[in-house]
Scaffold this motif. Sequence first.
Motif, mmCIF file in Angstrom:
data_model
loop_
_atom_site.group_PDB
_atom_site.id
_atom_site.type_symbol
_atom_site.label_atom_id
_atom_site.label_comp_id
_atom_site.label_asym_id
_atom_site.label_seq_id
_atom_site.Cartn_x
_atom_site.Cartn_y
_atom_site.Cartn_z
ATOM 1 N N LEU A 57 108.502 18.583 -49.247
ATOM 2 C CA LEU A 57 108.017 18.119 -50.545
ATOM 3 C C LEU A 57 108.666 16.779 -50.889
ATOM 4 O O LEU A 57 109.894 16.658 -50.854
ATOM 5 N N LEU A 58 107.860 15.795 -51.207
ATOM 6 C CA LEU A 58 108.405 14.472 -51.552
ATOM 7 C C LEU A 58 108.942 14.427 -52.979
ATOM 8 O O LEU A 58 109.704 13.530 -53.338
ATOM 9 N N GLY A 59 108.543 15.409 -53.807
ATOM 10 C CA GLY A 59 109.046 15.472 -55.177
ATOM 11 C C GLY A 59 108.468 14.400 -56.080
ATOM 12 O O GLY A 59 107.498 13.721 -55.726
ATOM 13 N N LEU A 60 109.091 14.218 -57.228
ATOM 14 C CA LEU A 60 108.607 13.235 -58.197
ATOM 15 C C LEU A 60 109.043 11.819 -57.856
ATOM 16 O O LEU A 60 108.366 10.853 -58.192
ATOM 17 N N THR A 61 110.200 11.698 -57.197
ATOM 18 C CA THR A 61 110.718 10.365 -56.861
ATOM 19 C C THR A 61 111.638 10.463 -55.656
ATOM 20 O O THR A 61 112.208 11.526 -55.373
ATOM 21 N N GLN A 62 111.788 9.339 -54.954
ATOM 22 C CA GLN A 62 112.705 9.266 -53.811
ATOM 23 C C GLN A 62 114.007 8.539 -54.180
ATOM 24 O O GLN A 62 114.943 8.522 -53.390
ATOM 25 N N ASP A 63 114.051 7.978 -55.374
ATOM 26 C CA ASP A 63 115.218 7.224 -55.825
ATOM 27 C C ASP A 63 116.353 8.193 -56.205
ATOM 28 O O ASP A 63 116.157 9.068 -57.054
ATOM 29 N N PRO A 64 117.557 8.057 -55.602
ATOM 30 C CA PRO A 64 118.672 8.986 -55.868
ATOM 31 C C PRO A 64 119.059 9.079 -57.343
ATOM 32 O O PRO A 64 119.334 10.178 -57.848
ATOM 33 N N ALA A 108 118.902 16.808 -50.156
ATOM 34 C CA ALA A 108 118.607 15.667 -49.281
ATOM 35 C C ALA A 108 117.238 15.834 -48.638
ATOM 36 O O ALA A 108 116.472 14.888 -48.517
ATOM 37 N N LYS A 109 116.942 17.071 -48.211
ATOM 38 C CA LYS A 109 115.657 17.349 -47.573
ATOM 39 C C LYS A 109 114.991 18.501 -48.309
ATOM 40 O O LYS A 109 115.527 19.608 -48.383
ATOM 41 N N LYS A 110 113.817 18.232 -48.856
ATOM 42 C CA LYS A 110 113.132 19.210 -49.701
ATOM 43 C C LYS A 110 112.162 20.043 -48.841
ATOM 44 O O LYS A 110 110.962 19.812 -48.836
ATOM 45 N N ILE A 111 112.713 21.001 -48.123
ATOM 46 C CA ILE A 111 111.909 21.793 -47.184
ATOM 47 C C ILE A 111 111.462 23.096 -47.841
ATOM 48 O O ILE A 111 112.248 23.775 -48.505
ATOM 49 N N ILE A 112 110.185 23.438 -47.639
ATOM 50 C CA ILE A 112 109.640 24.718 -48.095
ATOM 51 C C ILE A 112 108.880 25.332 -46.921
ATOM 52 O O ILE A 112 108.089 24.655 -46.260
ATOM 53 N N SER A 113 109.160 26.598 -46.628
ATOM 54 C CA SER A 113 108.507 27.247 -45.497
ATOM 55 C C SER A 113 107.022 27.475 -45.802
ATOM 56 O O SER A 113 106.603 27.458 -46.965
ATOM 57 N N TYR A 114 106.256 27.706 -44.746
ATOM 58 C CA TYR A 114 104.818 27.944 -44.905
ATOM 59 C C TYR A 114 104.566 29.147 -45.818
ATOM 60 O O TYR A 114 103.738 29.083 -46.733
ATOM 61 N N ASN A 115 105.316 30.245 -45.592
ATOM 62 C CA ASN A 115 105.125 31.460 -46.392
ATOM 63 C C ASN A 115 105.509 31.233 -47.854
ATOM 64 O O ASN A 115 104.832 31.721 -48.774
ATOM 65 N N GLU A 116 106.601 30.516 -48.073
ATOM 66 C CA GLU A 116 107.025 30.192 -49.448
ATOM 67 C C GLU A 116 105.979 29.335 -50.139
ATOM 68 O O GLU A 116 105.708 29.511 -51.331
ATOM 69 N N CYS A 117 105.404 28.407 -49.385
ATOM 70 C CA CYS A 117 104.376 27.519 -49.922
ATOM 71 C C CYS A 117 103.153 28.314 -50.377
ATOM 72 O O CYS A 117 102.631 28.116 -51.477
ATOM 73 N N MET A 118 102.712 29.248 -49.532
ATOM 74 C CA MET A 118 101.554 30.078 -49.872
ATOM 75 C C MET A 118 101.860 30.988 -51.071
ATOM 76 O O MET A 118 101.010 31.205 -51.935
ATOM 77 N N THR A 119 103.100 31.475 -51.139
ATOM 78 C CA THR A 119 103.517 32.319 -52.279
ATOM 79 C C THR A 119 103.484 31.516 -53.570
ATOM 80 O O THR A 119 103.072 32.015 -54.620
ATOM 81 N N GLN A 120 103.914 30.251 -53.483
ATOM 82 C CA GLN A 120 103.904 29.387 -54.669
ATOM 83 C C GLN A 120 102.478 29.111 -55.143
ATOM 84 O O GLN A 120 102.212 29.109 -56.350
ATOM 85 N N VAL A 121 101.559 28.887 -54.198
ATOM 86 C CA VAL A 121 100.151 28.692 -54.554
ATOM 87 C C VAL A 121 99.628 29.916 -55.300
ATOM 88 O O VAL A 121 98.974 29.793 -56.347
ATOM 89 N N PHE A 122 99.947 31.106 -54.772
ATOM 90 C CA PHE A 122 99.475 32.353 -55.395
ATOM 91 C C PHE A 122 100.060 32.518 -56.802
ATOM 92 O O PHE A 122 99.326 32.797 -57.758
ATOM 93 N N GLY A 123 101.386 32.334 -56.946
ATOM 94 C CA GLY A 123 102.036 32.505 -58.246
ATOM 95 C C GLY A 123 101.562 31.495 -59.276
ATOM 96 O O GLY A 123 101.324 31.834 -60.441
ATOM 97 N N LEU A 124 101.407 30.250 -58.836
ATOM 98 C CA LEU A 124 100.950 29.182 -59.728
ATOM 99 C C LEU A 124 99.595 29.512 -60.338
ATOM 100 O O LEU A 124 99.381 29.364 -61.547
ATOM 101 N N HIS A 125 98.673 30.009 -59.513
ATOM 102 C CA HIS A 125 97.321 30.298 -59.991
ATOM 103 C C HIS A 125 97.239 31.647 -60.713
ATOM 104 O O HIS A 125 96.441 31.794 -61.639
ATOM 105 N N LEU A 126 98.064 32.608 -60.320
ATOM 106 C CA LEU A 126 98.073 33.904 -60.998
ATOM 107 C C LEU A 126 98.481 33.744 -62.457
ATOM 108 O O LEU A 126 97.766 34.172 -63.373
ATOM 109 N N PHE A 127 99.620 33.086 -62.688
ATOM 110 C CA PHE A 127 100.140 32.974 -64.058
ATOM 111 C C PHE A 127 99.442 31.869 -64.847
ATOM 112 O O PHE A 127 99.324 31.971 -66.075
#
Length: 310
Positions: free
Chosen positions: A12-19, A86-105
């Motif tokens: 995830l690149l997030g909102l900004t790359q500036d520290p 430093a590195k914003k890593i999200i696993s494939y399964n976590e990503c799919m879970t977030q999609v589900f939760g975001l749309h459910l609620f």
Amino acid sequence: MQQNHSVTEFILLGLTQDPLKQKIVFVIFLIFYMGTVVGNMLIFVTIKSSWTLGSPMYFFLFYLSIADSCFSTSTAPRLIVDALSAKKIISYNECMTQVFGLHLFGCMEIFVLILMAVDRYVAICKPLHYPTIMSQQVCIILIVLAWIGSFIHSTAQIILALRLPFCGPNLIDHYCCDLQPLLKLACMDTYMINLLLVSNSGEVCSTGFMILIISYIVILHSLRNRSAEGRKKALSTCTSYIIVVILFFGPCIFIYTRPPTTFPMDKMVAVFYTIGTPFLNPLIYTLRNAEVKNAMRQLWHGKIISENKG
């Protein structure tokens, strides 16, 4: 479906790359998220503890607070943690879970706002039939149907997400996983999936918004025949709801009812309805609602008295 496993994680690149800006993001959204949780928890506890807030309006407000808290929790904690990572890593399964939760609620919030508008319509336009139409049993059935509808919607979204093949690129130019940014990474023609996204999420947002606007126009029109005091009370309640509707549905419609294109402002617009609105809702409903404020005072006063006695 086999292709999905060639990418096991996303960045995830997030909102900004500036520290420096990342530290500012951390502080601001930590405050927003804590305010959301505390504010909605306060409404949650107040409605459950106060016998004066037993009407259907507060029954639905109780579930709106739950939806708000969960909706914000589906995105805010990761945004806050990632701001210092430093590195914003999200696993494939976590990503799919977030999609589900975001749309459910998110969908649950839309349905609850519609139910709150229906409640106000019946209370103002059909006052004599209000206790019968909006009985406790009816309210419980409506909330159960809202949860079922939200589950169906989010299941449809996750099915679309699981159908996307990812063959290499894994940089998501966003702070959370959602179908729109994921479509950009899919190694396939996403025209049909985007069409289904617009017809699903876009339709839910647009239809919900139209239902709410029409219902409040009818309600405001019916207030002409009320006394000055009755108009003032009803108008105060409806104004709170209209503010919430505009704040939530404006960004939501902007994101989900357009062709598969992205704009630089997309992330900030998404922040507004996923984190900003859940934060503002408790403020709007407490500052503009005398009954909730009085119930909170009574709850706090009762707590102080019991502590003094102890």
